[in-house]
Motif scaffolding. Structure first.
Motif, PDB file in Angstrom:
ATOM      1  N   LEU A 411       0.835  -1.207   0.000  1.00 45.40           N
ATOM      2  CA  LEU A 411       0.000   0.000   0.000  1.00 45.40           C
ATOM      3  C   LEU A 411       0.868   1.254   0.000  1.00 45.40           C
ATOM      4  N   PHE A 430      -7.442   4.782   1.231  1.00 46.58           N
ATOM      5  CA  PHE A 430      -7.394   3.380   0.833  1.00 46.58           C
ATOM      6  C   PHE A 430      -8.305   2.533   1.715  1.00 46.58           C
ATOM      7  N   LEU A 485     -10.235   6.586  -5.738  1.00 43.79           N
ATOM      8  CA  LEU A 485      -9.477   7.042  -4.571  1.00 43.79           C
ATOM      9  C   LEU A 485      -9.373   8.559  -4.530  1.00 43.79           C
ATOM     10  N   PRO A 588      -3.355  -3.704  -2.900  1.00 40.15           N
ATOM     11  CA  PRO A 588      -4.319  -2.646  -3.243  1.00 40.15           C
ATOM     12  C   PRO A 588      -4.371  -2.302  -4.719  1.00 40.15           C
TER      13      PRO A 588
END
Length: 604
Positions: A411, A430, A485, A588
């Motif tokens: 991440l 996230f 995001l 991710p």
């Protein structure tokens, strides 16, 4: 029962719904028992009660009556505009009838279920409608029986405002609001008000919101000054029509003030307490010496509060025991009043000498006899409601907890790559995105618990906890699963800024299906959050920390804890949710696909 005629044989005939029903004439003493409550055959109207126009509505304010007394009502007609805890809504009537009597005037606030009007059938005489006794009391503005009578109330019933004057009450600007604080009046006395004008900024239990008027008027009188606190429904201002004579304004005598300067009576003032101290000491000197009776701590406290000696009260307990009931009976029969608190006497001259003999330390600070420098800080509306709701949640919801560690090395790598592309997203963004997808995969967690039922939610609306100077608030990222995001990051930044400035709108913080509380930026390793009802789960996020894995390599691990309502979510369902969340955050790439494609198209 509109038409009546007297026959020669002393019969009454009543024409009602195309039927003639003979009525035998009875003496006057029996008429009240047989015909409603009137002296003679008045129309008994149908009661129209204040409806519940929203799930959390407790009180409603009649903004405007759309029908007048005597107007016919067709099915579906709107008869009144009512201000609820959400917005101003229109009350429609389903039956064909006539509005016979308006019980609650415009601008008045009543509880849900209370009588607001009477209707009659279309072929009945609306002018002869019966007035229930409790309705007449409500129309006169009599106070509720449960509230203690104030000095103004005992002087007589409050006067009704003259025609053209409207008393403005504290509105309910959020579902959980019970009191409000006047932050600032945006209009001065004598200013004109147009429809939609804002007249005041009011601090609710959530944020500072603007109170707008929906009709043209003149701002005549301020009843609650800036900084004062008032309960929902209390009068805060007076407005009048534009051609109204301001000298004829009637200020209500039963107005309740909020948190303004408290008025102290003579008995409560410091001067009275000082004056009462010598009298109390003189009374204590007149008391007989203590007796040899035995008594407990409760009796001792009573004797000290009322300045009594055990010798002045005869105990009835055995053996030789003074009971609490004995002291209370003595206080009641002799009308004994409580004495003031003991004042600290000036230190004696022998005290320094004895202190010097005991130790060689420097002189200790002494109390100068002046007032204390410590003050009690007031509790804001937001802080009070937070305390109430969290207390109800912790005591009424069976909390269960489940924790899991998540490796966030990948991440952090993805965040670094996005930063190089001038895309700044936080770890919390996230987590919000991953939690939204996990809720889609595990719909049993995306639920509400209301009225003993588990209600699944179709949309994923995630509440993000934001700390403000006045307390915690949870603005909502709507449809988080279908946002990128960058969109989530922009939404969170905008909502957090508005929350700290107190400018959030009700629709921006009311609702939500799941909550995330992140204390990682404060260095908190892990914690357990309290569920925000009626939601059934909340995710507590801790900080990332470096550890050594089984191969003795450094890795960054973050601990998250899911607090869930055991009535709605089972242990295996909570475990499935955390497993999906862990898988998405440890890899991710899936969360950034949409954003990467967008950037690629822009470059092309």
């Amino acid at each position: 029962m509109a038409n009546m005629m007297k026959c020669g044989i002393k019969l009454f005939t009543v024409k009602h719904a195309k039927r003639v029903v003979p009525r035998v004439f009875l003496p006057a003493r029996y008429q009240r028992q047989c015909f409603h409550t009137s002296w003679i055959l008045d129309v008994k109207g149908k009661e129209l009660l204040m409806p519940s126009l929203s799930p959390t509505m407790e009180n409603g304010t009649i903004v405007k009556w759309l029908k007048k007394e005597g107007d016919p009502i067709a099915p579906g007609d709107a008869i009144a505009d009512i201000q609820t805890d959400k917005a101003v809504m229109t009350l429609e009537f389903d039956d064909e009838s006539v509005l016979a009597k308006i019980i609650v005037a415009e601008g008045k606030s009543v509880k849900v279920g209370e009588l607001i009007a009477l209707t009659v059938e279309t072929d009945e005489d609306w002018k002869s409608v019966e007035m229930p006794s409790e309705a007449s009391a409500a129309a006169a503005g009599a106070p509720a029986a449960s509230s203690p009578p104030s000095a103004a109330a005992t002087a007589g019933p409050p006067e009704a405002p003259p025609p053209g004057q409207t008393n403005v009450s504290m509105p309910s600007l959020s579902p959980t609001m019970t009191t409000g604080t006047i932050v600032k009046w945006l209009k001065k006395e004598g200013d004109s008000i147009e429809a939609g004008d804002a007249i005041a900024d009011i601090q609710t239990d959530k944020a500072v919101m603007t109170f707008e008027m929906e009709e043209e008027a003149v701002f005549a009188k301020i009843l609650a000054p800036e900084g004062s606190q008032a309960e929902v429904g209390d009068l805060i201002a007076i407005i009048v029509e534009k051609d109204f004579d301001l000298s004829k304004i009637v200020v209500p005598s039963s107005l309740k003030q909020g948190s303004g300067a408290p008025t102290t009576t003579d008995a409560e003032s410091p001067a009275a307490a000082v004056a009462a101290a010598p009298a109390a000491s003189a009374t204590k000197k007149d008391q007989p010496p203590p007796s040899g009776q035995v008594y407990g701590l409760a009796v001792k406290r009573l004797l000290e509060e009322y300045g009594l000696s055990s010798g002045s009260v005869q105990g009835t307990g055995r053996p030789n025991r003074l009971l609490k009931e004995d002291v209370l009976a003595y206080i009641k029969s002799n009308n004994v009043q409580k004495v003031g608190p003991k004042s600290l006497s000036a230190p004696s001259e022998a005290a320094p000498t004895s202190a010097a003999k005991g130790s060689t330390a420097g002189p200790k600070p002494r109390w100068s006899g002046g007032p204390s420098t410590f003050t009690d800080g007031p509790v804001s509306n937001i802080r009070a409601v937070i305390a109430k709701r969290l207390g109800e949640s912790k005591s009424g919801i069976p909390h269960s907890y489940a924790s899991i560690d998540i490796n966030i090395d990948k991440l952090n790598e993805v965040r670094s790559k996005l930063r190089m592309e001038n895309v700044k997203v936080s770890v919390n963004d996230f987590i919000t995105k991953a939690a939204a997808h996990a809720l889609l995969e595990c719909p049993d967690v995306n639920t509400l618990y209301q009225n003993g039922q588990v209600i699944p939610q179709q949309k994923v609306d995630i509440s993000v906890a934001v700390s403000t100077p006045t307390g915690l608030i949870t603005p909502i990222v709507f449809n988080a699963a279908f946002k990128g995001l960058a969109d989530i990051s922009n939404d969170v930044k905008a909502l957090a800024g508005k929350a700290r400035e107190g400018k959030l709108q009700p629709q921006e913080f009311q609702g939500g299906t799941f909550t995330i509380s992140n204390l990682g930026m404060f260095g908190i390793r892990d914690f357990c959050a309290i569920i925000n009802p009626p939601q059934t789960a909340i995710l507590a996020v801790g900080t990332g920390r470096e550890i050594l894995d089984v191969s003795l390599k450094k890795s960054t691990v973050m601990t998250v804890t899911l607090s869930y309502d055991r009535r709605a979510i089972d242990e295996d369902q909570a475990a499935d949710f955390l497993a999906v969340l862990q898988a998405m955050l440890q890899d991710p790439t899936f969360l950034t696909i949409g954003r990467s494609q967008t950037l690629r198209h822009r470059r092309e």
